[in-house]
Scaffold this motif. Structure first.
Motif, PDB file in Angstrom:
ATOM      1  N   LYS A  79     -28.725 -55.067  90.193  1.00 11.83           N
ATOM      2  CA  LYS A  79     -29.138 -54.737  91.558  1.00 11.83           C
ATOM      3  C   LYS A  79     -29.238 -55.966  92.465  1.00 11.83           C
ATOM      4  N   GLU A  80     -29.383 -57.139  91.871  1.00 11.77           N
ATOM      5  CA  GLU A  80     -29.425 -58.358  92.685  1.00 11.77           C
ATOM      6  C   GLU A  80     -28.144 -58.538  93.484  1.00 11.77           C
ATOM      7  N   ARG A  81     -27.017 -58.095  92.927  1.00 12.56           N
ATOM      8  CA  ARG A  81     -25.716 -58.342  93.553  1.00 12.56           C
ATOM      9  C   ARG A  81     -24.995 -57.066  93.984  1.00 12.56           C
ATOM     10  N   ASN A  82     -25.401 -55.941  93.443  1.00 17.61           N
ATOM     11  CA  ASN A  82     -24.672 -54.696  93.690  1.00 17.61           C
ATOM     12  C   ASN A  82     -25.647 -53.577  94.013  1.00 17.61           C
ATOM     13  N   ALA A  83     -25.596 -53.093  95.248  1.00 15.21           N
ATOM     14  CA  ALA A  83     -26.497 -52.028  95.684  1.00 15.21           C
ATOM     15  C   ALA A  83     -26.124 -50.671  95.105  1.00 15.21           C
ATOM     16  N   LEU A  84     -24.917 -50.540  94.546  1.00 15.70           N
ATOM     17  CA  LEU A  84     -24.425 -49.232  94.109  1.00 15.70           C
ATOM     18  C   LEU A  84     -23.846 -49.282  92.693  1.00 15.70           C
ATOM     19  N   PRO A  85     -24.608 -49.733  91.702  1.00 17.84           N
ATOM     20  CA  PRO A  85     -24.025 -49.882  90.365  1.00 17.84           C
ATOM     21  C   PRO A  85     -23.609 -48.572  89.711  1.00 17.84           C
ATOM     22  N   ALA A  86     -24.336 -47.483  89.954  1.00 18.95           N
ATOM     23  CA  ALA A  86     -23.960 -46.204  89.362  1.00 18.95           C
ATOM     24  C   ALA A  86     -22.652 -45.685  89.939  1.00 18.95           C
ATOM     25  N   VAL A  87     -22.395 -46.030  91.193  1.00 11.75           N
ATOM     26  CA  VAL A  87     -21.129 -45.667  91.835  1.00 11.75           C
ATOM     27  C   VAL A  87     -20.000 -46.548  91.318  1.00 11.75           C
ATOM     28  N   CYS A  88     -20.221 -47.846  91.359  1.00 10.77           N
ATOM     29  CA  CYS A  88     -19.158 -48.778  90.961  1.00 10.77           C
ATOM     30  C   CYS A  88     -18.795 -48.625  89.492  1.00 10.77           C
ATOM     31  N   GLY A  89     -19.760 -48.328  88.665  1.00 13.98           N
ATOM     32  CA  GLY A  89     -19.478 -48.133  87.252  1.00 13.98           C
ATOM     33  C   GLY A  89     -18.549 -46.964  86.993  1.00 13.98           C
ATOM     34  N   ARG A  90     -18.462 -46.061  87.972  1.00 12.91           N
ATOM     35  CA  ARG A  90     -17.619 -44.871  87.827  1.00 12.91           C
ATOM     36  C   ARG A  90     -16.260 -44.991  88.512  1.00 12.91           C
ATOM     37  N   VAL A  91     -16.206 -45.601  89.678  1.00 13.70           N
ATOM     38  CA  VAL A  91     -14.973 -45.493  90.471  1.00 13.70           C
ATOM     39  C   VAL A  91     -14.240 -46.810  90.699  1.00 13.70           C
ATOM     40  N   CYS A  92     -14.835 -47.947  90.344  1.00 12.25           N
ATOM     41  CA  CYS A  92     -14.148 -49.216  90.586  1.00 12.25           C
ATOM     42  C   CYS A  92     -13.019 -49.433  89.577  1.00 12.25           C
ATOM     43  N   VAL A 103     -12.117 -62.688  78.620  1.00 12.65           N
ATOM     44  CA  VAL A 103     -11.525 -63.492  77.551  1.00 12.65           C
ATOM     45  C   VAL A 103     -11.241 -62.633  76.325  1.00 12.65           C
ATOM     46  N   ARG A 104     -12.111 -61.670  76.042  1.00  9.86           N
ATOM     47  CA  ARG A 104     -11.902 -60.786  74.907  1.00  9.86           C
ATOM     48  C   ARG A 104     -10.548 -60.076  75.009  1.00  9.86           C
ATOM     49  N   GLY A 105     -10.099 -59.828  76.230  1.00 16.21           N
ATOM     50  CA  GLY A 105      -8.853 -59.106  76.447  1.00 16.21           C
ATOM     51  C   GLY A 105      -7.595 -59.898  76.132  1.00 16.21           C
ATOM     52  N   VAL A 106      -7.717 -61.188  75.875  1.00 12.62           N
ATOM     53  CA  VAL A 106      -6.529 -61.995  75.565  1.00 12.62           C
ATOM     54  C   VAL A 106      -5.920 -61.571  74.238  1.00 12.62           C
ATOM     55  N   LYS A 107      -6.767 -61.354  73.221  1.00  7.85           N
ATOM     56  CA  LYS A 107      -6.277 -60.993  71.903  1.00  7.85           C
ATOM     57  C   LYS A 107      -6.592 -59.546  71.518  1.00  7.85           C
ATOM     58  N   SER A 108      -7.458 -58.924  72.282  1.00  4.97           N
ATOM     59  CA  SER A 108      -7.868 -57.554  71.971  1.00  4.97           C
ATOM     60  C   SER A 108      -7.997 -56.802  73.286  1.00  4.97           C
ATOM     61  N   GLU A 109      -8.853 -55.825  73.344  1.00  6.49           N
ATOM     62  CA  GLU A 109      -9.121 -55.109  74.582  1.00  6.49           C
ATOM     63  C   GLU A 109     -10.326 -55.741  75.267  1.00  6.49           C
ATOM     64  N   PRO A 110     -10.333 -55.770  76.607  1.00  4.40           N
ATOM     65  CA  PRO A 110     -11.480 -56.367  77.308  1.00  4.40           C
ATOM     66  C   PRO A 110     -12.749 -55.567  77.084  1.00  4.40           C
ATOM     67  N   VAL A 111     -13.871 -56.227  77.273  1.00  3.86           N
ATOM     68  CA  VAL A 111     -15.162 -55.535  77.218  1.00  3.86           C
ATOM     69  C   VAL A 111     -15.189 -54.468  78.316  1.00  3.86           C
ATOM     70  N   ALA A 112     -15.749 -53.313  78.010  1.00  4.47           N
ATOM     71  CA  ALA A 112     -15.807 -52.204  78.972  1.00  4.47           C
ATOM     72  C   ALA A 112     -16.935 -52.446  79.974  1.00  4.47           C
ATOM     73  N   ILE A 113     -16.705 -53.386  80.875  1.00  3.50           N
ATOM     74  CA  ILE A 113     -17.750 -53.813  81.813  1.00  3.50           C
ATOM     75  C   ILE A 113     -18.220 -52.669  82.693  1.00  3.50           C
ATOM     76  N   GLY A 114     -17.274 -51.895  83.227  1.00  3.39           N
ATOM     77  CA  GLY A 114     -17.645 -50.788  84.103  1.00  3.39           C
ATOM     78  C   GLY A 114     -18.465 -49.731  83.396  1.00  3.39           C
ATOM     79  N   ARG A 115     -18.099 -49.435  82.168  1.00  6.11           N
ATOM     80  CA  ARG A 115     -18.837 -48.425  81.413  1.00  6.11           C
ATOM     81  C   ARG A 115     -20.248 -48.896  81.097  1.00  6.11           C
ATOM     82  N   LEU A 116     -20.411 -50.188  80.855  1.00  4.83           N
ATOM     83  CA  LEU A 116     -21.752 -50.727  80.603  1.00  4.83           C
ATOM     84  C   LEU A 116     -22.573 -50.750  81.884  1.00  4.83           C
ATOM     85  N   GLU A 117     -21.934 -51.045  83.008  1.00  3.29           N
ATOM     86  CA  GLU A 117     -22.630 -50.999  84.295  1.00  3.29           C
ATOM     87  C   GLU A 117     -23.148 -49.588  84.558  1.00  3.29           C
ATOM     88  N   ARG A 118     -22.307 -48.609  84.310  1.00  2.00           N
ATOM     89  CA  ARG A 118     -22.715 -47.220  84.491  1.00  2.00           C
ATOM     90  C   ARG A 118     -23.871 -46.875  83.562  1.00  2.00           C
TER      91      ARG A 118
END
Length: 461
Positions: A79-92, A103-118
């Protein structure tokens, strides 16, 4: 954790079930899955993922707090940086922004940042109201700012200014807040209760919303300044639909995606007759376009009981600008895609459309930029039978912009000319989001709103 640790899939409703339902398609991580996914984060010393976030979310830190089992601190960091995390986690489109730099995505799949934000945002929303983390109401600095438009840019700007102590009033032309988040994105991708909660959080931080206020008709920027506001921010978006410009577009049964989605989403035609919003329910629907709006329109048509839905696109699926996830969901639900087809004419009978005449295309050799343009393959045009056509081929600036902005410099296409910090040719008027750049993503618009808020603050202190 090994370098080939697999990314955890997002639970989803069954395709056959969801194709006729406006309930949310994706179900979100449970706590155990969120923890396991968060543990995939390498906690980089200089996290490149954060450079891919337009609002500079402290991604490493909020994920680290999931691992530490301190979700209260995790949502605070979000919330310090994003007023709408529940929205961004779904549609960004995280796959082309923060996750693209993981960096994880170089050799594997990237971390699911959006899903964790949601996950973190939804955890916060499930708590009692008095325990939720929101935008803290700051002490007043004695100055006020008018924000025109309550879409992503306007909401982000308003939230940032509220935290800096400004009295913020948001002027919204429609009867509900959210802009494109409310009228453009369907319930099955972004439940409106979640958007409403995000707006309510801003209200609790002191942001005042005035609905049914069409700036450019009832008032303009100069009048807002004359009435006592110290600055004005325009985040009015680019909601003017673009049409195909072909014969037959005036037949009944032909919609712009803007109108079609607005009727369904904002005016709740999908809940007829509880909401008495008229909409033509086609049985054989053709959607023209290849972006997220086209996917939304096609998937809405299925849920509005169409028997057949076809997307027509002049390039191939590989060139479609829509998110891969949205394309995959549409296909799973039964949407058909006709590639390399360019509309020529809409056929009709007795005032109603009956078909779309198209030309089969092929991709030419790559140009200097490497892009292959579609050209006719020389075959005879053919007709795709349909009783409804929805055009989703882009948008333009609202024609009220010149009246609303009181003479500040505009481009030849009607967009506001502003620098990267939102400054326009008038030092007291700022702008950001789609009204400056043309149609883009939710998070880019939010980033523009935050930058403009900081520039406003710099100019007023």
């Amino acid at each position: 954790m090994s370098s080939d640790a697999a990314r955890h899939p997002m639970p989803e409703r069954d395709a056959k079930e969801r194709a006729r339902s406006f309930e949310e398609v994706t179900l979100g991580y449970d706590a155990a899955t969120a923890l396991a996914e968060a543990q995939r984060c390498l906690q980089c010393k200089n996290p490149p993922c954060e450079k891919g976030c337009p609002v500079s979310v402290r991604i490493r830190d909020f994920i680290g707090q999931i691992v530490a089992d301190d979700l209260a601190e995790s949502i605070k960091l979000l919330k310090e940086r994003n007023a709408l995390p529940a929205v961004c986690g779904r549609v960004c489109p995280q796959e082309s922004q923060c996750e693209a730099k993981c960096v994880r995505g170089v050799k594997s799949e990237p971390v699911a940042i959006g899903r964790l934000e949601r996950f973190v945002a939804d955890w916060n929303r499930a708590r009692p109201l008095d325990e939720r983390c929101g935008i803290e109401k700051a002490a007043s600095n004695g100055k006020s700012v008018a924000v025109v438009g309550s879409g992503p840019a306007g909401l982000a700007c308003a939230g940032e200014l509220a935290q800096l102590g400004y009295a913020v009033t948001v002027f919204e032309a429609l009867h509900a807040g959210g802009g494109v988040l409310a009228y453009g994105i369907p319930e099955f991708r972004l439940p409106k209760a979640i958007l409403g909660d995000e707006i309510a959080s801003l209200e609790r931080a002191g942001v005042n919303f005035k609905y049914n206020e069409v700036v450019g008709r009832v008032t303009n920027a100069q009048q807002l300044l004359d009435s006592g506001f110290d600055a004005v921010f325009f985040g009015t978006g680019a909601g003017l639909p673009t049409f195909l410009g072909i014969e037959g577009e005036n037949y009944n049964g032909v919609y712009s995606a803007n109108e079609y989605l607005t009727r369904i989403n904002l005016m709740k035609a999908y809940r007829f007759p509880v909401y008495d919003t008229p909409i033509w329910e086609g049985h054989n629907v053709v959607v023209v376009g290849g972006g997220n709006v086209a996917m939304d329109a096609a998937r809405c048509a299925l849920r509005m009981r169409a028997d057949k839905v076809t997307i027509v696109y002049r390039r191939t699926i590989d060139e479609m600008p829509a998110r891969n996830e949205e394309i995959e969901h549409a296909i799973e639900e039964g949407v058909q895609i006709k590639e390399l087809c360019s509309p020529l004419k809409i056929e009709g009978s007795q005032g109603w459309c009956t078909g779309l005449e198209v030309q089969q295309m092929k991709l030419a050799e790559p140009d200097e930029s490497g892009r292959r343009s579609p050209v006719t393959d020389g075959s005879k045009p053919f007709v795709i039978d349909c009783d409804t056509i929805i055009t989703a081929v882009g948008t333009g600036a609202n024609p009220l912009t010149p009246d609303a902005t009181s003479g500040i410099e505009l481009s030849k296409w009607g967009y506001v000319i502003a620098d990267e910090d939102g400054r326009t040719s008038d030092p007291r008027i700022f702008a950001g989001g789609d009204i400056v750049t043309g149609a883009a993503t939710v998070i880019l618009a939010m980033g523009a709103g935050k930058k403009a808020a900081r520039a406003i603050h710099t100019g007023l202190t």
